[in-house]
Design a protein around this motif. Structure first.
Motif, PDB file in Angstrom:
ATOM      1  N   PRO A 123      88.837 -28.210  16.080  1.00 42.44           N
ATOM      2  CA  PRO A 123      87.902 -27.367  15.329  1.00 42.44           C
ATOM      3  C   PRO A 123      86.671 -26.959  16.144  1.00 42.44           C
ATOM      4  N   THR A 124      86.094 -25.817  15.777  1.00 36.87           N
ATOM      5  CA  THR A 124      84.792 -25.426  16.291  1.00 36.87           C
ATOM      6  C   THR A 124      83.740 -26.262  15.573  1.00 36.87           C
ATOM      7  N   VAL A 125      82.867 -26.922  16.334  1.00 41.94           N
ATOM      8  CA  VAL A 125      81.861 -27.807  15.723  1.00 41.94           C
ATOM      9  C   VAL A 125      80.469 -27.209  15.908  1.00 41.94           C
ATOM     10  N   ILE A 126      79.755 -27.033  14.794  1.00 38.72           N
ATOM     11  CA  ILE A 126      78.389 -26.505  14.820  1.00 38.72           C
ATOM     12  C   ILE A 126      77.456 -27.578  14.271  1.00 38.72           C
ATOM     13  N   MET A 127      76.448 -27.902  15.030  1.00 38.60           N
ATOM     14  CA  MET A 127      75.479 -28.927  14.634  1.00 38.60           C
ATOM     15  C   MET A 127      74.160 -28.235  14.273  1.00 38.60           C
ATOM     16  N   MET A 128      73.722 -28.434  13.031  1.00 33.69           N
ATOM     17  CA  MET A 128      72.482 -27.823  12.560  1.00 33.69           C
ATOM     18  C   MET A 128      71.332 -28.815  12.741  1.00 33.69           C
ATOM     19  N   VAL A 129      70.262 -28.380  13.404  1.00 36.98           N
ATOM     20  CA  VAL A 129      69.102 -29.248  13.610  1.00 36.98           C
ATOM     21  C   VAL A 129      67.825 -28.496  13.231  1.00 36.98           C
ATOM     22  N   GLY A 130      66.751 -29.279  13.009  1.00 37.97           N
ATOM     23  CA  GLY A 130      65.469 -28.674  12.652  1.00 37.97           C
ATOM     24  C   GLY A 130      64.627 -29.617  11.824  1.00 37.97           C
ATOM     25  N   LEU A 131      63.404 -29.193  11.524  1.00 34.74           N
ATOM     26  CA  LEU A 131      62.498 -30.011  10.731  1.00 34.74           C
ATOM     27  C   LEU A 131      62.794 -29.864   9.248  1.00 34.74           C
ATOM     28  N   LEU A 147      72.507 -25.352  16.711  1.00 33.47           N
ATOM     29  CA  LEU A 147      71.637 -24.301  16.198  1.00 33.47           C
ATOM     30  C   LEU A 147      70.358 -24.893  15.619  1.00 33.47           C
ATOM     31  N   LEU A 148      69.235 -24.466  16.168  1.00 34.94           N
ATOM     32  CA  LEU A 148      67.940 -24.898  15.652  1.00 34.94           C
ATOM     33  C   LEU A 148      67.509 -23.949  14.546  1.00 34.94           C
ATOM     34  N   VAL A 149      67.336 -24.489  13.348  1.00 34.73           N
ATOM     35  CA  VAL A 149      66.903 -23.701  12.191  1.00 34.73           C
ATOM     36  C   VAL A 149      65.390 -23.772  12.105  1.00 34.73           C
ATOM     37  N   VAL A 150      64.737 -22.613  12.146  1.00 35.64           N
ATOM     38  CA  VAL A 150      63.275 -22.557  12.163  1.00 35.64           C
ATOM     39  C   VAL A 150      62.773 -21.648  11.054  1.00 35.64           C
ATOM     40  N   ASP A 192      92.992 -32.613   7.975  1.00 35.93           N
ATOM     41  CA  ASP A 192      93.167 -31.565   6.960  1.00 35.93           C
ATOM     42  C   ASP A 192      93.422 -30.189   7.571  1.00 35.93           C
ATOM     43  N   GLY A 193      93.424 -30.117   8.896  1.00 34.38           N
ATOM     44  CA  GLY A 193      93.664 -28.828   9.547  1.00 34.38           C
ATOM     45  C   GLY A 193      92.502 -27.863   9.434  1.00 34.38           C
ATOM     46  N   ARG A 194      91.288 -28.412   9.311  1.00 35.03           N
ATOM     47  CA  ARG A 194      90.092 -27.558   9.236  1.00 35.03           C
ATOM     48  C   ARG A 194      89.688 -27.143  10.656  1.00 35.03           C
ATOM     49  N   ASP A 195      89.460 -25.845  10.863  1.00 35.81           N
ATOM     50  CA  ASP A 195      89.137 -25.379  12.220  1.00 35.81           C
ATOM     51  C   ASP A 195      87.664 -25.023  12.400  1.00 35.81           C
ATOM     52  N   LEU A 196      86.824 -25.377  11.423  1.00 28.08           N
ATOM     53  CA  LEU A 196      85.373 -25.209  11.545  1.00 28.08           C
ATOM     54  C   LEU A 196      84.680 -26.393  10.891  1.00 28.08           C
ATOM     55  N   VAL A 197      83.814 -27.060  11.644  1.00 26.82           N
ATOM     56  CA  VAL A 197      83.033 -28.184  11.108  1.00 26.82           C
ATOM     57  C   VAL A 197      81.557 -27.869  11.305  1.00 26.82           C
ATOM     58  N   ILE A 198      80.812 -27.951  10.216  1.00 24.78           N
ATOM     59  CA  ILE A 198      79.363 -27.735  10.301  1.00 24.78           C
ATOM     60  C   ILE A 198      78.663 -29.022   9.863  1.00 24.78           C
ATOM     61  N   ILE A 199      77.858 -29.560  10.772  1.00 24.53           N
ATOM     62  CA  ILE A 199      77.183 -30.844  10.519  1.00 24.53           C
ATOM     63  C   ILE A 199      75.744 -30.586  10.093  1.00 24.53           C
ATOM     64  N   ASP A 200      75.415 -31.022   8.889  1.00 26.58           N
ATOM     65  CA  ASP A 200      74.038 -30.945   8.400  1.00 26.58           C
ATOM     66  C   ASP A 200      73.330 -32.241   8.785  1.00 26.58           C
ATOM     67  N   THR A 201      72.328 -32.161   9.650  1.00 25.37           N
ATOM     68  CA  THR A 201      71.638 -33.373  10.115  1.00 25.37           C
ATOM     69  C   THR A 201      70.286 -33.534   9.429  1.00 25.37           C
ATOM     70  N   ALA A 202      69.705 -34.687   9.619  1.00 28.59           N
ATOM     71  CA  ALA A 202      68.399 -34.979   9.012  1.00 28.59           C
ATOM     72  C   ALA A 202      67.286 -34.295   9.788  1.00 28.59           C
ATOM     73  N   GLY A 203      66.170 -34.077   9.088  1.00 29.24           N
ATOM     74  CA  GLY A 203      64.975 -33.543   9.734  1.00 29.24           C
ATOM     75  C   GLY A 203      63.802 -34.471   9.481  1.00 29.24           C
ATOM     76  N   ARG A 204      62.671 -34.134  10.017  1.00 28.98           N
ATOM     77  CA  ARG A 204      61.438 -34.880   9.763  1.00 28.98           C
ATOM     78  C   ARG A 204      60.345 -33.861   9.512  1.00 28.98           C
ATOM     79  N   LEU A 205      59.186 -34.332   9.107  1.00 30.58           N
ATOM     80  CA  LEU A 205      58.056 -33.419   8.918  1.00 30.58           C
ATOM     81  C   LEU A 205      57.536 -32.926  10.260  1.00 30.58           C
ATOM     82  N   HIS A 206      57.804 -33.700  11.301  1.00 27.99           N
ATOM     83  CA  HIS A 206      57.408 -33.287  12.653  1.00 27.99           C
ATOM     84  C   HIS A 206      58.364 -33.931  13.655  1.00 27.99           C
ATOM     85  N   VAL A 207      58.370 -33.439  14.870  1.00 29.53           N
ATOM     86  CA  VAL A 207      59.257 -33.974  15.907  1.00 29.53           C
ATOM     87  C   VAL A 207      58.832 -35.399  16.277  1.00 29.53           C
ATOM     88  N   ASN A 208      59.776 -36.354  16.263  1.00 33.91           N
ATOM     89  CA  ASN A 208      59.450 -37.720  16.708  1.00 33.91           C
ATOM     90  C   ASN A 208      60.653 -38.342  17.430  1.00 33.91           C
TER      91      ASN A 208
END
Length: 477
Positions: free
Chosen positions: A101-109, A219-222, A183-199
């Protein structure tokens, strides 16, 4: 609208120069001063502004004026090209893996909109690349983050892998990837945790997830409304994780948008998507050239066309096109079309995508009230089925009855019917490959006279429509 303040200032600087036949060095200096102020007020990083103005100034002073362009048009062309380059030059898509699968990792505050954006991107990729998504709930800290992702998954009918809030996110991601393969899924998107500020704790966790997931895209979500601080956030995430792209959210709520220009220049990473609304369909690929054209008031017909293709039902659109060509377009079709246009977004934003429309006095103040659409519907729904299908039978007595039934003034009913007839006539001309209707409409509005470039574009569209018409006729034979 995104970049609204920047757009107004840059257009003002350009229009002042365009009133002169020739540009002197003094004129150029004044124009560059206005451009510098426009960028700074739009919250663009001052180092980026300095570099941008220097590039434009050097090119403008050292360039030979093209034979087909006036000096002012040449300067506008340079500003447009440098603005496009500042925002990335060309559109950069997702890194789709050849080995699924194509794996996309979502990051950000926290608060940037990661979870909603994960759903939006899953929906976009599913529709456009026909991949089967699995969402992984890797944010175990924010209250209701898992519930939010599951709700999004239910709305889109995509599975969500989660193990609650007491399991290590790295373990959840590892198990989620196994589930996707099973399950034969060819796209995985990972929702990760954020913080109020970078630490340090946040970055350590994200590095561990990156190591186990080996994502194709990080992908950095801003939040576009956070201003210059967003630039520092982007720099920090890029230094620690090596992000592959940016996603700007809430761009519809920020009239400045300068942080977007700064982030691309400072991180060197492309803006891949922009979010402009709450719906799970409110996400678009970011095209630097199109955005530059919109900022400079040159319109954005390609995005307008793509919006129409996405939001309009193909079969219904074909039926509508046939009705328009045969001149049988009626008020039932008018209502259906109005509903489809409304689904594309605020009408005032769509209007601004049409080249030349920014020159119409007062257009920037145009606000289409959804209540106006409801009033128009009320007028149509007060007609009998026969009247809706045969607008030509609407006598004055019938119009008075419709006005009473819809609780609208007779003048408003007459005006709407007149607009309907004019639109019907123009659409019929355009459907048959005659773009004169559009040109006449534009030239009839003060300050909106079509440029030579737009006239040529219209003629090119006209030729394509005539060719398409011939193909359809051949198929029928």
């Amino acid at each position: 609208m995104a970049f609204e303040g920047l757009s107004e200032r840059l257009q003002a600087a350009v229009s002042t120069a365009s009133k002169k036949g020739k540009i002197t060095e003094a004129d150029l200096k004044q124009m560059m001063r206005e451009v510098r102020l426009a960028l700074l007020e739009a919250d663009v990083n001052y180092k980026v502004v300095k570099q941008f103005v220097r590039k434009v100034n050097e090119r403008a002073l050292g360039s030979n004026v093209l034979e087909a362009l006036s000096p002012t048009q040449q300067v506008v062309k340079i500003v447009n090209e440098e603005l496009t380059e500042l925002m990335g030059g060309e559109q950069v898509g997702l890194n789709i893996s050849k080995q699924p699968p194509t794996v996309i990792m979502m990051v950000g505050l926290q608060g940037a909109g990661k979870t909603t954006t994960a759903g939006k991107i899953a929906n976009y990729v599913h529709k456009n690349n026909h991949l089967r998504p699995l969402l992984i709930a890797g944010d175990v800290y924010r209250p209701a983050a898992i519930d939010q992702l599951q709700t999004i998954g239910e709305q889109l009918d995509y599975p969500v892998y989660q193990e609650g809030t007491s399991v290590d996110p790295v373990t959840i991601v590892e198990h989620g990837l196994e589930q996707a393969k099973n399950d034969g899924r060819d796209l995985v998107i990972i929702d990760t945790a954020g913080r109020l500020h970078v630490n340090e704790a946040l970055m350590t966790e994200l590095k561990r997830i990156k190591a186990i997931a080996n994502p194709d895209d990080i992908l950095l979500v801003v939040d576009a409304m956070t201003g210059q601080d967003a630039v520092n956030v982007a720099q920090a995430f890029n230094d620690d994780l090596g992000i592959t792209g940016l996603v700007l959210t809430k761009l519809d709520g920020d009239t400045r948008g300068g942080a977007a220009l700064s982030m691309r220049e400072i991180t060197g990473k492309p803006i891949k998507f922009i979010g402009q609304g709450e719906k799970l369909t409110d996400i678009d690929l970011f095209y630097p050239d199109r955005m530059a054209s919109r900022i400079l008031g040159m319109g954005d017909m390609m995005t307008l066309i793509e919006k129409a293709q996405q939001d309009f039902d193909e079969q219904e659109a074909e039926k509508m096109a046939e009705k328009i060509k045969e001149n049988t377009f009626d008020f039932n079709d008018f209502i259906a079309q109005m509903d489809q246009v409304s689904s594309m977004g605020p009408i005032e934003d769509l209007i601004k995508m049409i080249p030349g429309m920014n020159k119409i006095p007062g257009l920037d103040q145009v606000q289409v009230d959804p209540k106006d659409m409801a009033r128009m519907k009320a007028i149509v729904l007060s007609m009998t089925p026969e009247e809706r299908e045969n607008p030509d039978i609407l006598s004055q007595n019938r119009r008075k009855r419709i006005a009473r039934g819809s609780a609208r003034p007779l003048m408003e009913v007459n005006r709407m019917i007149k607009q309907f007839n004019q639109s019907k006539q123009m659409m019929n001309q355009m459907a048959n490959g005659n773009m004169d209707g559009m040109e006449q409409m534009m030239n009839g509005i003060p300050g909106a006279k079509m440029s030579k470039r737009n006239q040529l574009a219209m003629k090119a569209v006209s030729r394509k429509m005539k060719k398409a018409k011939k193909k359809r006729l051949k198929k029928k034979k």
